[in-house]
Design a protein around this motif. Structure first.
Motif, PDB file in Angstrom:
ATOM      1  N   GLN A   5      37.480  35.951  41.823  1.00  0.00           N
ATOM      2  CA  GLN A   5      36.356  35.962  40.887  1.00  0.00           C
ATOM      3  C   GLN A   5      36.137  37.375  40.371  1.00  0.00           C
ATOM      4  N   GLN A   6      35.748  37.479  39.095  1.00  0.00           N
ATOM      5  CA  GLN A   6      35.422  38.795  38.566  1.00  0.00           C
ATOM      6  C   GLN A   6      34.110  39.245  39.204  1.00  0.00           C
ATOM      7  N   LEU A   7      34.064  40.503  39.581  1.00  0.00           N
ATOM      8  CA  LEU A   7      32.917  41.071  40.271  1.00  0.00           C
ATOM      9  C   LEU A   7      31.655  40.933  39.426  1.00  0.00           C
ATOM     10  N   ALA A  12      27.373  41.673  45.508  1.00  0.00           N
ATOM     11  CA  ALA A  12      27.068  42.928  46.200  1.00  0.00           C
ATOM     12  C   ALA A  12      26.898  42.795  47.715  1.00  0.00           C
ATOM     13  N   PRO A  13      26.074  41.883  48.213  1.00  0.00           N
ATOM     14  CA  PRO A  13      25.917  41.800  49.677  1.00  0.00           C
ATOM     15  C   PRO A  13      27.229  41.475  50.398  1.00  0.00           C
ATOM     16  N   ALA A  14      28.023  40.572  49.840  1.00  0.00           N
ATOM     17  CA  ALA A  14      29.288  40.195  50.474  1.00  0.00           C
ATOM     18  C   ALA A  14      30.304  41.329  50.404  1.00  0.00           C
ATOM     19  N   VAL A  15      30.302  42.092  49.312  1.00  0.00           N
ATOM     20  CA  VAL A  15      31.210  43.240  49.200  1.00  0.00           C
ATOM     21  C   VAL A  15      30.845  44.299  50.232  1.00  0.00           C
ATOM     22  N   LEU A  16      29.563  44.584  50.371  1.00  0.00           N
ATOM     23  CA  LEU A  16      29.134  45.575  51.372  1.00  0.00           C
ATOM     24  C   LEU A  16      29.515  45.107  52.774  1.00  0.00           C
ATOM     25  N   ALA A  17      29.277  43.842  53.086  1.00  0.00           N
ATOM     26  CA  ALA A  17      29.642  43.308  54.406  1.00  0.00           C
ATOM     27  C   ALA A  17      31.146  43.433  54.646  1.00  0.00           C
ATOM     28  N   PHE A  18      31.954  43.132  53.619  1.00  0.00           N
ATOM     29  CA  PHE A  18      33.412  43.244  53.699  1.00  0.00           C
ATOM     30  C   PHE A  18      33.822  44.687  53.999  1.00  0.00           C
ATOM     31  N   GLU A  19      33.261  45.632  53.264  1.00  0.00           N
ATOM     32  CA  GLU A  19      33.614  47.044  53.456  1.00  0.00           C
ATOM     33  C   GLU A  19      33.206  47.543  54.847  1.00  0.00           C
ATOM     34  N   LEU A  20      32.033  47.160  55.305  1.00  0.00           N
ATOM     35  CA  LEU A  20      31.566  47.585  56.627  1.00  0.00           C
ATOM     36  C   LEU A  20      32.402  46.960  57.743  1.00  0.00           C
ATOM     37  N   ALA A  64      35.973  33.643  49.900  1.00  0.00           N
ATOM     38  CA  ALA A  64      36.233  32.484  50.761  1.00  0.00           C
ATOM     39  C   ALA A  64      35.228  31.380  50.452  1.00  0.00           C
ATOM     40  N   GLU A  65      35.500  30.194  50.961  1.00  0.00           N
ATOM     41  CA  GLU A  65      34.619  29.049  50.727  1.00  0.00           C
ATOM     42  C   GLU A  65      33.201  29.303  51.213  1.00  0.00           C
ATOM     43  N   ASP A  66      33.033  30.139  52.250  1.00  0.00           N
ATOM     44  CA  ASP A  66      31.697  30.431  52.780  1.00  0.00           C
ATOM     45  C   ASP A  66      30.983  31.545  52.026  1.00  0.00           C
ATOM     46  N   GLY A  67      31.621  32.070  50.970  1.00  0.00           N
ATOM     47  CA  GLY A  67      31.017  33.134  50.163  1.00  0.00           C
ATOM     48  C   GLY A  67      31.352  34.536  50.612  1.00  0.00           C
ATOM     49  N   SER A  68      32.052  34.660  51.734  1.00  0.00           N
ATOM     50  CA  SER A  68      32.437  36.000  52.201  1.00  0.00           C
ATOM     51  C   SER A  68      33.599  36.528  51.357  1.00  0.00           C
ATOM     52  N   VAL A  69      33.706  37.836  51.301  1.00  0.00           N
ATOM     53  CA  VAL A  69      34.778  38.480  50.554  1.00  0.00           C
ATOM     54  C   VAL A  69      35.963  38.719  51.481  1.00  0.00           C
ATOM     55  N   TYR A  87      43.931  47.544  45.619  1.00  0.00           N
ATOM     56  CA  TYR A  87      43.535  46.334  46.338  1.00  0.00           C
ATOM     57  C   TYR A  87      43.408  46.629  47.815  1.00  0.00           C
ATOM     58  N   ARG A  88      42.653  45.773  48.481  1.00  0.00           N
ATOM     59  CA  ARG A  88      42.500  45.814  49.934  1.00  0.00           C
ATOM     60  C   ARG A  88      42.088  44.431  50.392  1.00  0.00           C
ATOM     61  N   VAL A  89      42.617  43.999  51.515  1.00  0.00           N
ATOM     62  CA  VAL A  89      42.249  42.696  52.060  1.00  0.00           C
ATOM     63  C   VAL A  89      41.700  42.871  53.468  1.00  0.00           C
ATOM     64  N   ALA A  90      40.871  41.934  53.868  1.00  0.00           N
ATOM     65  CA  ALA A  90      40.261  41.950  55.194  1.00  0.00           C
ATOM     66  C   ALA A  90      41.324  41.844  56.286  1.00  0.00           C
ATOM     67  N   GLN A  91      41.056  42.480  57.383  1.00  0.00           N
ATOM     68  CA  GLN A  91      41.980  42.445  58.512  1.00  0.00           C
ATOM     69  C   GLN A  91      42.276  41.011  58.937  1.00  0.00           C
ATOM     70  N   GLN A  92      41.275  40.140  58.866  1.00  0.00           N
ATOM     71  CA  GLN A  92      41.449  38.753  59.328  1.00  0.00           C
ATOM     72  C   GLN A  92      42.469  37.968  58.524  1.00  0.00           C
ATOM     73  N   VAL A  93      42.792  38.403  57.306  1.00  0.00           N
ATOM     74  CA  VAL A  93      43.786  37.685  56.490  1.00  0.00           C
ATOM     75  C   VAL A  93      45.040  38.511  56.237  1.00  0.00           C
ATOM     76  N   ALA A  94      45.079  39.729  56.738  1.00  0.00           N
ATOM     77  CA  ALA A  94      46.240  40.599  56.526  1.00  0.00           C
ATOM     78  C   ALA A  94      47.487  39.988  57.153  1.00  0.00           C
ATOM     79  N   GLY A  95      48.620  40.176  56.471  1.00  0.00           N
ATOM     80  CA  GLY A  95      49.892  39.701  56.994  1.00  0.00           C
ATOM     81  C   GLY A  95      50.151  38.223  56.750  1.00  0.00           C
ATOM     82  N   ARG A  96      49.320  37.569  55.964  1.00  0.00           N
ATOM     83  CA  ARG A  96      49.458  36.128  55.712  1.00  0.00           C
ATOM     84  C   ARG A  96      49.860  35.819  54.276  1.00  0.00           C
ATOM     85  N   GLY A  97      50.206  36.839  53.503  1.00  0.00           N
ATOM     86  CA  GLY A  97      50.606  36.617  52.119  1.00  0.00           C
ATOM     87  C   GLY A  97      49.446  36.565  51.133  1.00  0.00           C
ATOM     88  N   VAL A  98      48.231  36.759  51.617  1.00  0.00           N
ATOM     89  CA  VAL A  98      47.045  36.686  50.761  1.00  0.00           C
ATOM     90  C   VAL A  98      47.085  37.779  49.697  1.00  0.00           C
TER      91      VAL A  98
END
Length: 166
Positions: A5-7, A12-20, A64-69, A87-98
């Motif tokens: 999705q375009q930012l 904002a809240p989900a992006v901050l949570a992702f970065e933290l 994600a479906e739950d609204g998290s980034v 780009y940067r992806v969350a650790q939880q999805v790293a290495g999965r081709g995302v």
């Protein structure tokens, strides 16, 4: 199924949570944003949206479906049919081709939505995962990157002509 999705202001809240949540993970391979980034997040976020509104950049989030980034995918310095990709992806999805799948999707959007013909991305020599993502997404090395572009680390610029498929 995650959606690119375009930012917008609502992210904002989900992006901050992702970065933290991923700060330490990101700092292992790229320069840490520093405490000031988080302390001034609201102002910085508004500035990003203003840059996007002005057509200078295009920022995307993988939601994600739950609204998290799950990832951030950004086109910087849009001009003359080209842009830089970050780009940067969350650790939880790293290495999965995302990251690879989403970079490929963003390449299509860059051409169709933003009229871009060429994308460039810089990676540090020590960031093998990012180099693999770019190679799988059809980017080729085109020359050395200034360490100033990579938080003081030596690296390489990669480029993709958006008129061809990987």
């Amino acid at each position: 199924m995650p959606e690119l999705q375009q930012l917008d202001v609502g992210h904002a809240p989900a992006v901050l949570a992702f970065e933290l949540a991923n700060r330490a993970y990101f700092a292992a391979s790229i320069s840490d944003r520093g405490d000031a980034y988080f302390e001034q997040f609201a102002d910085r976020y508004r500035a990003l949206l203003a840059e996007q509104e002005a057509g200078l950049c295009a920022f995307y989030v993988l939601v994600a479906e739950d609204g998290s980034v799950l990832g951030r995918f950004n086109l910087y310095d849009l001009k003359d049919g080209s842009a830089d990709l970050g780009y940067r992806v969350a650790q939880q999805v790293a290495g999965r081709g995302v990251a690879t799948e989403t970079v490929r999707e963003l390449c299509g959007l860059a051409a169709a939505r933003h009229g871009l013909r060429t994308l460039r991305a810089a990676t540090a020599h020590t960031n093998a995962a990012s180099q693999r993502v770019l190679a799988k997404a059809g980017f080729v090395p085109v020359g050395p990157a200034d360490p100033a572009d990579l938080g003081g680390k030596p690296g390489t610029w990669h480029q993709r002509d958006l008129g061809r498929r990987p």
